[in-house]
Enzyme design. Structure first.
Site, mmCIF file in Angstrom:
data_model
loop_
_atom_site.group_PDB
_atom_site.id
_atom_site.type_symbol
_atom_site.label_atom_id
_atom_site.label_comp_id
_atom_site.label_asym_id
_atom_site.label_seq_id
_atom_site.Cartn_x
_atom_site.Cartn_y
_atom_site.Cartn_z
ATOM 1 N N ALA A 1 0.860 -1.182 0.000
ATOM 2 C CA ALA A 1 0.000 0.000 0.000
ATOM 3 C C ALA A 1 0.898 1.233 0.000
ATOM 4 C CB ALA A 1 -0.900 -0.003 1.229
ATOM 5 N N VAL B 1 4.261 -1.270 3.626
ATOM 6 C CA VAL B 1 4.155 0.139 3.244
ATOM 7 C C VAL B 1 5.106 0.439 2.090
ATOM 8 C CG1 VAL B 1 4.330 2.515 4.044
ATOM 9 C CG2 VAL B 1 3.564 0.715 5.612
ATOM 10 N N LYS B 2 4.550 1.004 1.038
ATOM 11 C CA LYS B 2 5.326 1.330 -0.159
ATOM 12 C C LYS B 2 5.696 2.805 -0.127
ATOM 13 C CE LYS B 2 4.881 0.247 -5.104
ATOM 14 N NZ LYS B 2 3.852 -0.123 -6.131
ATOM 15 N N VAL B 3 6.987 3.095 -0.151
ATOM 16 C CA VAL B 3 7.465 4.474 -0.108
ATOM 17 C C VAL B 3 8.400 4.727 -1.291
ATOM 18 C CG1 VAL B 3 7.298 4.555 2.412
ATOM 19 C CG2 VAL B 3 9.473 3.962 1.335
#
Length: 227
Positions: free
Chosen positions: A61, A87-89
């Site tokens: 996400a 978590v996609k950063v």
């Protein structure tokens, strides 16, 4: 090598998951926006679909903030959606800071938009769970995307980094083949490319011949019974 689907469409995910070949899903704000649905609702539904077929999966996400504090805040919230959400950063200075801060909270991260070996090195040193180099976009700009995968694999093997290499921006089945040959850990695909992995014209031709021969033999048996 694990296979992920790169989409926000739950119908595509459901169909692919039924094959038993799917180990995860990657999303981004563009893909979610295409669905015209609430972000949290889509992510949680994807997780529910996947957990019906495997307990070992991830759903990436992506954050929409550009500063580290914002990414961390969003990441903490996303991690509450499901235990397998990561978590996609973005691969930026703030993104790398966010990866380390989220890591202290035992929240896994996927560092995306990676286009160089140096960026992949920083992501691994920051403790990223996954790094996502975009091979298709490199190819689109006259480069060789798979050379980047080869270089990252060598760097990670040199220093025994645990970060997984996820080949993203896949355009065709050849990218999947090359990713597997180079030892990538994951490849993420559009649904169209995923379906192409099953197909080959010689398979279709061979199956057609087998079925024709079977029908012919059955017809001969029936004729023999009537004689």
């Amino acid at each position: 090598m694990e296979i992920y689907l790169d989409t926000g469409n739950v119908d595509e995910i459901r169909k692919a998951a039924e094959t038993g070949m799917l180990s995860g899903v990657t999303t981004n704000p563009t893909l979610i926006a295409k669905e015209g649905r609430d972000f949290k609702q889509v992510i949680t539904e994807i997780a529910r679909i996947l957990e019906r077929h495997t307990q070992s999966f991830t759903v990436s996400a992506e954050t929409h903030s550009t500063d580290a504090d914002g990414m961390v805040k969003e990441g903490i919230e996303y991690a509450k959606y499901h235990k397998n959400v990561i978590v996609k950063v973005p691969m930026t200075r703030d993104g790398i800071i966010a990866v380390q801060q989220l890591g202290k909270r035992k929240i896994r991260c996927n560092v995306t938009l990676c286009f160089s070996p140096n960026q992949a090195l920083l992501a691994a040193k920051a403790g990223a769970y996954i790094v996502s180099p975009f091979v298709g976009r490199i190819d689109d700009h006259g480069g060789e995307g798979m050379e980047l995968i080869e270089q990252i694999r060598e760097i990670y093997d040199n220093y025994e980094f645990a970060t997984k290499i996820l080949v993203a921006s896949v355009r065709h089945p050849g990218h999947v083949r090359d990713a597997a040959l180079l030892g990538a850990d994951i490849v993420t695909l559009p649904a169209t490319v995923f379906e192409q992995l099953f197909a080959h014209p010689l398979t279709d031709k061979g199956l057609e011949k087998f079925l024709a021969d079977y029908r012919k033999s059955q017809a001969a048996l029936e004729q023999g019974k009537r004689a």
